[in-house]
Design a protein around this motif. Structure first.
Motif, PDB file in Angstrom:
ATOM      1  N   GLY A 192       2.397  -0.824 -34.774  1.00 34.34           N
ATOM      2  CA  GLY A 192       3.340  -1.938 -34.773  1.00 34.34           C
ATOM      3  C   GLY A 192       3.154  -2.836 -33.581  1.00 34.34           C
ATOM      4  O   GLY A 192       2.405  -2.586 -32.661  1.00 34.34           O
ATOM      5  N   GLY A 193       3.831  -3.970 -33.596  1.00 33.18           N
ATOM      6  CA  GLY A 193       3.836  -4.855 -32.452  1.00 33.18           C
ATOM      7  C   GLY A 193       2.797  -5.943 -32.497  1.00 33.18           C
ATOM      8  O   GLY A 193       3.052  -7.063 -32.096  1.00 33.18           O
ATOM      9  N   GLY A 194       1.585  -5.644 -32.979  1.00 28.29           N
ATOM     10  CA  GLY A 194       0.577  -6.675 -33.173  1.00 28.29           C
ATOM     11  C   GLY A 194      -0.026  -7.255 -31.917  1.00 28.29           C
ATOM     12  O   GLY A 194      -0.676  -8.288 -31.967  1.00 28.29           O
ATOM     13  N   GLY A 195       0.149  -6.632 -30.766  1.00 32.18           N
ATOM     14  CA  GLY A 195      -0.472  -7.136 -29.556  1.00 32.18           C
ATOM     15  C   GLY A 195       0.400  -8.101 -28.778  1.00 32.18           C
ATOM     16  O   GLY A 195       1.438  -8.560 -29.232  1.00 32.18           O
ATOM     17  N   THR A 196      -0.071  -8.422 -27.578  1.00 32.50           N
ATOM     18  CA  THR A 196       0.660  -9.307 -26.677  1.00 32.50           C
ATOM     19  C   THR A 196       0.281 -10.759 -26.967  1.00 32.50           C
ATOM     20  O   THR A 196      -0.888 -11.086 -27.097  1.00 32.50           O
ATOM     21  N   ARG A 197       1.287 -11.618 -27.037  1.00 35.26           N
ATOM     22  CA  ARG A 197       1.065 -13.051 -27.242  1.00 35.26           C
ATOM     23  C   ARG A 197       1.556 -13.805 -26.021  1.00 35.26           C
ATOM     24  O   ARG A 197       2.534 -13.414 -25.398  1.00 35.26           O
ATOM     25  N   VAL A 198       0.887 -14.908 -25.695  1.00 32.49           N
ATOM     26  CA  VAL A 198       1.377 -15.812 -24.659  1.00 32.49           C
ATOM     27  C   VAL A 198       2.004 -17.003 -25.376  1.00 32.49           C
ATOM     28  O   VAL A 198       1.344 -17.691 -26.162  1.00 32.49           O
TER      29      VAL A 198
ATOM     30  N   ALA B 275       4.336 -14.111 -21.505  1.00 29.07           N
ATOM     31  CA  ALA B 275       3.632 -13.108 -22.307  1.00 29.07           C
ATOM     32  C   ALA B 275       4.713 -12.289 -23.014  1.00 29.07           C
ATOM     33  O   ALA B 275       5.693 -11.877 -22.386  1.00 29.07           O
ATOM     34  N   TRP B 276       4.539 -12.045 -24.303  1.00 24.76           N
ATOM     35  CA  TRP B 276       5.577 -11.390 -25.110  1.00 24.76           C
ATOM     36  C   TRP B 276       4.947 -10.320 -25.985  1.00 24.76           C
ATOM     37  O   TRP B 276       3.918 -10.549 -26.618  1.00 24.76           O
ATOM     38  N   HIS B 277       5.565  -9.150 -26.019  1.00 20.00           N
ATOM     39  CA  HIS B 277       5.103  -8.059 -26.874  1.00 20.00           C
ATOM     40  C   HIS B 277       6.325  -7.376 -27.464  1.00 20.00           C
ATOM     41  O   HIS B 277       7.275  -7.058 -26.744  1.00 20.00           O
ATOM     42  N   GLU B 278       6.306  -7.152 -28.772  1.00 21.23           N
ATOM     43  CA  GLU B 278       7.435  -6.491 -29.408  1.00 21.23           C
ATOM     44  C   GLU B 278       6.968  -5.395 -30.350  1.00 21.23           C
ATOM     45  O   GLU B 278       5.863  -5.452 -30.888  1.00 21.23           O
TER      46      GLU B 278
ATOM     47  N   VAL C  64       9.192  -6.714 -24.655  1.00 21.36           N
ATOM     48  CA  VAL C  64       9.017  -6.890 -23.222  1.00 21.36           C
ATOM     49  C   VAL C  64       8.294  -8.212 -22.987  1.00 21.36           C
ATOM     50  O   VAL C  64       7.481  -8.637 -23.808  1.00 21.36           O
ATOM     51  N   ALA C  65       8.634  -8.874 -21.894  1.00 20.79           N
ATOM     52  CA  ALA C  65       8.036 -10.175 -21.592  1.00 20.79           C
ATOM     53  C   ALA C  65       7.815 -10.302 -20.094  1.00 20.79           C
ATOM     54  O   ALA C  65       8.411  -9.581 -19.292  1.00 20.79           O
TER      55      ALA C  65
END
Length: 223
Positions: free
Chosen positions: A141-147, A177-180, A96-97
Protein backbone atom coordinates in the motif's frame (compact mmCIF):
# COMPACT_ATOMS: atom_id res chain seq x y z
CA UNK A 1 5.25 4.98 27.46
CA UNK A 2 6.73 3.05 24.53
CA UNK A 3 5.13 3.53 21.13
CA UNK A 4 3.49 0.31 19.94
CA UNK A 5 1.31 1.59 17.14
CA UNK A 6 -2.38 2.45 17.16
CA UNK A 7 -4.94 -0.19 18.06
CA UNK A 8 -8.11 -0.97 16.13
CA UNK A 9 -9.89 1.02 18.84
CA UNK A 10 -8.28 4.23 17.54
CA UNK A 11 -9.58 3.64 14.02
CA UNK A 12 -13.01 2.67 15.34
CA UNK A 13 -13.08 5.92 17.30
CA UNK A 14 -12.65 7.94 14.11
CA UNK A 15 -15.11 5.80 12.18
CA UNK A 16 -17.66 6.61 14.86
CA UNK A 17 -16.78 10.30 14.83
CA UNK A 18 -17.24 10.45 11.06
CA UNK A 19 -20.72 9.00 11.51
CA UNK A 20 -21.63 11.18 14.51
CA UNK A 21 -19.56 14.37 14.72
CA UNK A 22 -21.28 15.69 17.82
CA UNK A 23 -20.44 16.80 21.33
CA UNK A 24 -22.43 13.86 22.71
CA UNK A 25 -20.27 11.35 20.82
CA UNK A 26 -17.06 13.15 21.76
CA UNK A 27 -17.96 13.33 25.43
CA UNK A 28 -18.96 9.66 25.52
CA UNK A 29 -15.74 8.54 23.79
CA UNK A 30 -13.20 11.11 25.00
CA UNK A 31 -11.46 8.54 27.19
CA UNK A 32 -10.94 6.36 24.10
CA UNK A 33 -9.45 9.31 22.22
CA UNK A 34 -7.03 10.05 25.05
CA UNK A 35 -5.92 6.44 25.58
CA UNK A 36 -6.03 4.95 22.08
CA UNK A 37 -5.33 7.98 19.85
CA UNK A 38 -3.52 10.83 21.60
CA UNK A 39 -1.36 8.86 24.03
CA UNK A 40 0.26 6.69 21.30
CA UNK A 41 0.87 9.83 19.21
CA UNK A 42 2.60 11.53 22.13
CA UNK A 43 4.70 8.41 22.73
CA UNK A 44 5.72 8.39 19.06
CA UNK A 45 6.67 12.08 19.11
CA UNK A 46 8.80 11.53 22.21
CA UNK A 47 10.73 8.78 20.41
CA UNK A 48 11.17 10.88 17.27
CA UNK A 49 12.27 14.04 19.09
CA UNK A 50 16.00 13.34 19.22
CA UNK A 51 16.30 13.03 15.43
CA UNK A 52 13.43 15.18 14.16
CA UNK A 53 12.84 17.75 16.90
CA UNK A 54 10.11 18.28 19.44
CA UNK A 55 6.59 17.35 18.43
CA UNK A 56 3.28 19.11 18.89
CA UNK A 57 -0.18 17.53 18.62
CA UNK A 58 -2.86 19.64 16.97
CA UNK A 59 -6.04 20.42 18.87
CA UNK A 60 -8.92 18.05 18.01
CA UNK A 61 -11.37 20.93 17.55
CA UNK A 62 -12.13 22.45 14.16
CA UNK A 63 -12.12 26.21 13.54
CA UNK A 64 -15.64 26.66 12.19
CA UNK A 65 -15.78 30.47 12.25
CA UNK A 66 -15.47 30.86 8.48
CA UNK A 67 -16.63 27.42 7.37
CA UNK A 68 -20.00 26.29 6.09
CA UNK A 69 -19.28 22.93 7.73
CA UNK A 70 -19.95 23.39 11.43
CA UNK A 71 -18.81 19.91 12.49
CA UNK A 72 -16.98 20.62 15.76
CA UNK A 73 -14.28 17.91 15.69
CA UNK A 74 -11.48 16.89 13.33
CA UNK A 75 -11.83 13.34 12.04
CA UNK A 76 -8.08 12.78 12.28
CA UNK A 77 -5.18 13.50 14.59
CA UNK A 78 -2.19 15.43 13.28
CA UNK A 79 1.13 16.39 14.80
CA UNK A 80 4.11 18.43 13.65
CA UNK A 81 7.80 17.91 14.30
CA UNK A 82 10.14 20.84 14.85
CA UNK A 83 12.37 19.89 11.92
CA UNK A 84 9.56 19.95 9.39
CA UNK A 85 7.80 16.60 9.79
CA UNK A 86 4.07 15.91 10.01
CA UNK A 87 2.21 12.74 11.09
CA UNK A 88 -1.48 12.12 10.39
CA UNK A 89 -3.83 9.31 11.47
CA UNK A 90 -7.47 8.81 10.51
CA UNK A 91 -9.89 5.95 9.91
CA UNK A 92 -8.39 5.71 6.41
CA UNK A 93 -4.87 5.00 7.64
CA UNK A 94 -1.54 6.72 8.29
CA UNK A 95 0.26 9.53 6.46
CA UNK A 96 3.54 11.37 6.95
CA UNK A 97 4.88 14.54 5.34
CA UNK A 98 7.90 16.82 5.38
CA UNK A 99 8.51 20.21 3.82
CA UNK A 100 7.04 23.71 3.86
CA UNK A 101 3.26 23.88 4.03
CA UNK A 102 1.49 27.11 3.04
CA UNK A 103 4.50 29.38 2.86
CA UNK A 104 4.18 33.03 3.96
CA UNK A 105 4.65 35.80 1.34
CA UNK A 106 8.30 36.40 2.25
CA UNK A 107 9.02 32.68 2.07
CA UNK A 108 7.36 32.43 -1.34
CA UNK A 109 9.54 35.28 -2.58
CA UNK A 110 12.74 33.53 -1.44
CA UNK A 111 11.50 30.19 -2.76
CA UNK A 112 10.85 31.60 -6.24
CA UNK A 113 14.24 33.30 -6.33
CA UNK A 114 15.98 30.02 -5.51
CA UNK A 115 13.90 28.04 -8.00
CA UNK A 116 14.59 30.60 -10.74
CA UNK A 117 18.38 30.43 -10.25
CA UNK A 118 19.77 27.62 -12.41
CA UNK A 119 22.09 25.99 -9.87
CA UNK A 120 19.69 25.94 -6.90
CA UNK A 121 16.64 25.37 -9.08
CA UNK A 122 18.08 22.30 -10.79
CA UNK A 123 19.33 21.06 -7.43
CA UNK A 124 15.72 21.11 -6.22
CA UNK A 125 14.61 19.26 -9.35
CA UNK A 126 17.16 16.51 -8.66
CA UNK A 127 16.15 16.28 -5.01
CA UNK A 128 12.49 15.85 -5.94
CA UNK A 129 13.39 13.03 -8.34
CA UNK A 130 15.42 11.31 -5.62
CA UNK A 131 12.69 11.66 -2.98
CA UNK A 132 10.08 10.26 -5.34
CA UNK A 133 12.28 7.34 -6.38
CA UNK A 134 12.04 3.98 -4.60
CA UNK A 135 9.51 3.06 -1.95
CA UNK A 136 10.43 4.79 1.30
CA UNK A 137 8.37 3.40 4.16
CA UNK A 138 8.20 -0.06 2.63
CA UNK A 139 5.36 -2.49 3.00
CA UNK A 140 2.18 -2.92 0.98
CA UNK A 141 0.00 0.00 0.00
CA UNK A 142 0.87 3.66 -0.09
CA UNK A 143 2.33 3.78 -3.59
CA UNK A 144 5.55 5.56 -2.66
CA UNK A 145 6.49 9.07 -1.63
CA UNK A 146 5.25 12.00 -3.73
CA UNK A 147 6.46 15.59 -3.71
CA UNK A 148 3.41 17.84 -3.91
CA UNK A 149 3.30 21.50 -4.87
CA UNK A 150 0.61 23.16 -2.79
CA UNK A 151 -1.91 25.80 -3.91
CA UNK A 152 -0.21 26.25 -7.29
CA UNK A 153 -0.97 29.32 -9.38
CA UNK A 154 -2.70 28.68 -12.69
CA UNK A 155 0.08 30.51 -14.50
CA UNK A 156 3.71 31.41 -13.86
CA UNK A 157 3.98 34.27 -11.33
CA UNK A 158 4.73 37.80 -12.46
CA UNK A 159 8.31 38.51 -13.36
CA UNK A 160 8.96 35.08 -14.90
CA UNK A 161 8.53 33.95 -18.49
CA UNK A 162 5.90 31.36 -19.37
CA UNK A 163 8.55 29.11 -20.88
CA UNK A 164 10.80 29.14 -17.82
CA UNK A 165 12.40 25.66 -17.48
CA UNK A 166 11.06 25.36 -13.92
CA UNK A 167 7.73 27.09 -14.44
CA UNK A 168 5.90 24.21 -12.72
CA UNK A 169 7.94 24.69 -9.53
CA UNK A 170 7.64 28.48 -9.60
CA UNK A 171 3.86 28.23 -9.38
CA UNK A 172 3.87 26.51 -5.98
CA UNK A 173 3.01 28.19 -2.69
CA UNK A 174 4.12 25.21 -0.65
CA UNK A 175 6.18 22.07 -1.26
CA UNK A 176 5.96 18.85 0.72
CA UNK A 177 6.97 15.21 0.47
CA UNK A 178 3.90 13.07 1.24
CA UNK A 179 3.47 9.35 1.86
CA UNK A 180 0.30 7.59 2.93
CA UNK A 181 -0.68 4.02 3.76
CA UNK A 182 -4.11 2.41 4.06
CA UNK A 183 -4.99 0.51 7.23
CA UNK A 184 -2.66 -2.48 7.54
CA UNK A 185 -1.95 -4.92 10.43
CA UNK A 186 1.43 -3.27 11.09
CA UNK A 187 -0.33 -0.07 12.13
CA UNK A 188 -1.06 -1.78 15.44
CA UNK A 189 2.64 -2.42 16.08
CA UNK A 190 5.89 -0.54 16.65
CA UNK A 191 6.69 -1.12 12.94
CA UNK A 192 4.64 1.99 12.19
CA UNK A 193 7.44 4.10 13.64
CA UNK A 194 9.99 2.54 11.29
CA UNK A 195 7.89 3.41 8.25
CA UNK A 196 7.47 7.01 9.43
CA UNK A 197 11.20 7.38 10.10
CA UNK A 198 12.08 5.96 6.66
CA UNK A 199 9.97 8.59 4.89
CA UNK A 200 11.24 11.47 7.03
CA UNK A 201 14.84 10.46 6.38
CA UNK A 202 14.25 10.13 2.66
CA UNK A 203 12.61 13.57 2.61
CA UNK A 204 15.47 15.20 4.54
CA UNK A 205 17.22 16.58 1.40
CA UNK A 206 14.00 18.36 0.43
CA UNK A 207 13.59 19.86 3.88
CA UNK A 208 17.28 20.84 3.95
CA UNK A 209 16.95 22.65 0.59
CA UNK A 210 13.89 24.55 1.82
CA UNK A 211 15.54 25.39 5.14
CA UNK A 212 18.68 26.60 3.41
CA UNK A 213 17.11 28.64 0.61
CA UNK A 214 13.76 29.70 2.09
CA UNK A 215 13.90 29.47 5.88
CA UNK A 216 11.24 30.55 8.39
CA UNK A 217 9.05 33.57 7.81
CA UNK A 218 10.32 36.85 9.21
CA UNK A 219 7.04 38.73 8.93
CA UNK A 220 6.01 38.25 12.55
CA UNK A 221 9.27 39.86 13.68
CA UNK A 222 8.67 42.93 11.56
CA UNK A 223 5.20 43.61 12.88
Amino acid sequence: MKFNGWSAQALEFYEGLEADNSKDYWTAHKAVYEAAVRTPMEALLAELAEEFGEGKVFRPYRDVRFSADKSPYKTSIGATLEKGGYVHLSADGLAVASGYHMMAPDQIERYRAAVAEDITGEELRRIIAEVEGGRAGGGSGGGGTRVIGENPLKTVPRGFTKDHPRADLLRNKGLIAWHEWPVEPWLETAKAKGKIVAVLRKAEPLHAWLAGHVGPTELSRER
